[in-house]
Design an enzyme around this catalytic site. Structure first.
Site, PDB file in Angstrom:
ATOM      1  CG  ASP B  43      -1.779   1.210   1.328  1.00  0.00           C
ATOM      2  OD1 ASP B  43      -2.063   1.818   0.283  1.00  0.00           O
ATOM      3  OD2 ASP B  43      -2.202   1.567   2.449  1.00  0.00           O
ATOM      4  CG  ASP B 236      -3.544   4.504  -2.190  1.00  0.00           C
ATOM      5  OD1 ASP B 236      -2.806   3.551  -1.852  1.00  0.00           O
ATOM      6  OD2 ASP B 236      -4.603   4.762  -1.595  1.00  0.00           O
TER       7      ASP B 236
END
Lengths: 44, 451
Positions: B43, B236
């Site tokens: 992430d 992201d």
């Protein structure tokens, strides 16, 4: 939506079916938060 | 295919990820002593390393700290809230090895998650999260060294990593066995084609970048460029979709409808709760337009654009029947950010160059469907038609705003305090201070008249 006229007259074929994701009511409105979350995927 | 110092072999890291855009891409790690094997979500939109520290109904495994002789409890309780989901856990340290990564064992901060809500979703095959963003986002404070910072410090690798996610054109929540690569410490040439284009990191918290322009089917949306960065634009990997600020989302959907000459579509498709299914003989991708995102180049008077083809944003769903193939819309609206999520990242090899404070994009070698590319990258373009900065000032000057608001609050508090003191002072006392006890005919007359 009224499609504008295209020179070649090509339009996206209308989908044969619109299915709810994850077994919801499929109306596209008033869907449950779970269904919406499933639709969004991850958002971390 | 290796670090110039010879310390890192990047080829060993090729294909070290599994997963899909719908449920994320994960890396296998070994935690503790003896090693416990866990899959960890990659992430780039957060900065904590956290793993399930207790059994969970939706998970097949968890990190049992009691079974690890090297685990050290630090005891700080950590809470993290994501856009979707949250967890609470306890901070500790332990050793980690990355089977398909850097050789060696490293001591890192780990949060053992004890409670979570909407975080471990049904069907996910990962047991924790590896936050690769900057320490400014680490909880409870930036003093908690991030996983990647620990790796850079202990393994002595360059402060750079790169990511290739290979789910283009495949079902978004399928078997979860699509591949990908997380290259720690550098860039692996076999994972990209052509040139790498770099955009500066605007601020080191998320990987915040500056978006200058959006085009749908080659046509400029013509919105104020600040709208694209409202209130930030980030890269992201922990977000599935391309998320767009509401105003931008409406404009993009409108342009797609216009460009694709769609005859009839339910709003549920655009909002993501419905799938559109066509006969398998149909090729719906051919009717949808390309979407281009213009990013500021390192040379600020220039930009480059990354383009995603419909194969990336009209995404095949796992739910198919014998004659139909169903698709979902891979773009959604957001109230607080533009997020370049997995939908877009699957088209590119993305380089997170922390040393030079920049994010690079190159064509990914796995961004192909049926032998045809599904993404494009080109430039440079002049930026004369765009404002000198498109980054929202509210996000940029947030600390300054805080200082101003604190100063104003202090001033108001001081004024209020003086007023209260004046009100509370006995009337006589005030009179005393005002006339020093001197009584003349005039004042005495006035006083007696009042009495």
């Amino acid at each position: 939506v009224s499609p504008p006229s295209a020179p070649d007259g090509s339009l996206v074929p209308v989908p044969v079916a619109l299915k709810p994701r994850g077994g919801g009511n499929g109306t596209g409105t008033g869907s449950s938060p779970e269904l919406q979350q499933e639709a969004e995927g991850l958002a971390l | 295919a290796s670090d110039p110092s010879g310390a890192v072999n990047f080829v060993a890291m090729v294909d070290n990820l599994q997963g899909d855009s719908g449920r994320g891409y994960y890396l296998e790690l070994l935690l503790g002593t003896p090693p416990q094997k866990l899959n960890i979500l990659v992430d780039t939109g957060s900065s904590n390393f956290a793993v399930a520290g207790a059994p969970n109904a939706d998970l097949t495994s968890y990190f049992n700290t009691k079974e690890s002789s090297t685990y050290k409890l630090l005891g700080t309780v950590v809470t993290v809230k994501y856009t979707q989901g949250s967890w609470i856990g306890t901070l500790g340290t332990d050793v980690v090895t990355i089977p398909k990564g850097i050789n060696g064992t490293f001591t890192i901060n780990i949060v053992a998650i004890s409670e979570s809500e909407n975080f471990f979703l049904k069907g996910v095959q990962w047991h924790g999260i590896l936050g690769l963003a900057y320490d400014a986002l680490a909880k409870p404070s930036s003093s908690v060294e991030t996983f990647f910072d620990s790796l850079v410090n202990q393994a002595n690798i360059p402060n750079i990593f790169s990511l290739q996610m290979c789910g283009a054109g495949l079902p978004v929540t399928g078997t979860g066995t699509n591949g990908g690569s997380l290259v720690l410490g550098g860039i692996e040439p076999s994972l990209y084609k052509g040139e790498i284009w770099y955009t500066p990191v605007e601020k080191e918290w998320y990987y915040q970048v500056e978006i200058l322009k959006l085009e749908v089917g080659g046509e400029n949306l013509n919105l104020d460029c600040k709208e694209y960065n409202s209130d930030k634009a980030i890269v992201d990997s922990g977000t599935t979709l391309l998320r767009l600020p509401e105003k931008v989302f409406s404009a993009v959907v409108g342009a797609i409808i216009q460009k694709s000459l769609i005859q009839e579509f339910s709003s549920g498709f655009w909002s993501g709760v419905q799938l559109a299914c066509w006969a398998k003989s149909e090729q719906p991708w051919t009717f949808f337009p390309e979407i281009s995102i213009y990013l500021r180049d390192e040379n600020s008077s220039r930009s480059f654009r990354i383009t995603i083809f419909p194969q990336l944003y009209i995404q095949p769903a796992f739910e198919t029947s014998q004659n139909l193939r169903c698709y979902r819309f891979g773009i959604s609206s957001s109230t607080n950010a533009l997020v370049i999520g997995a939908t877009v990242m699957e088209g590119f090899y993305v380089i997170f160059d922390r040393t030079q404070k920049r994010v690079g994009f190159a064509l990914s070698t796995c961004a192909e469907v049926g032998g045809s590319p599904v993404s494009g990258i080109d430039g440079p373009f002049e930026t004369t038609d765009v404002a000198s900065t498109c980054v929202s000032t509210i996000s940029f000057h947030e600390p300054l705003l805080w200082i101003v608001s604190y100063a104003l609050m202090s001033f108001c508090g001081l004024v209020l305090l003086v007023l209260i003191v004046l009100l509370l002072l006995p009337a006589r006392c005030r009179r005393h201070y005002s006339d020093n006890g001197i009584v003349n005919d005039e004042s005495s007359l006035v006083r007696h008249r009042w009495k």
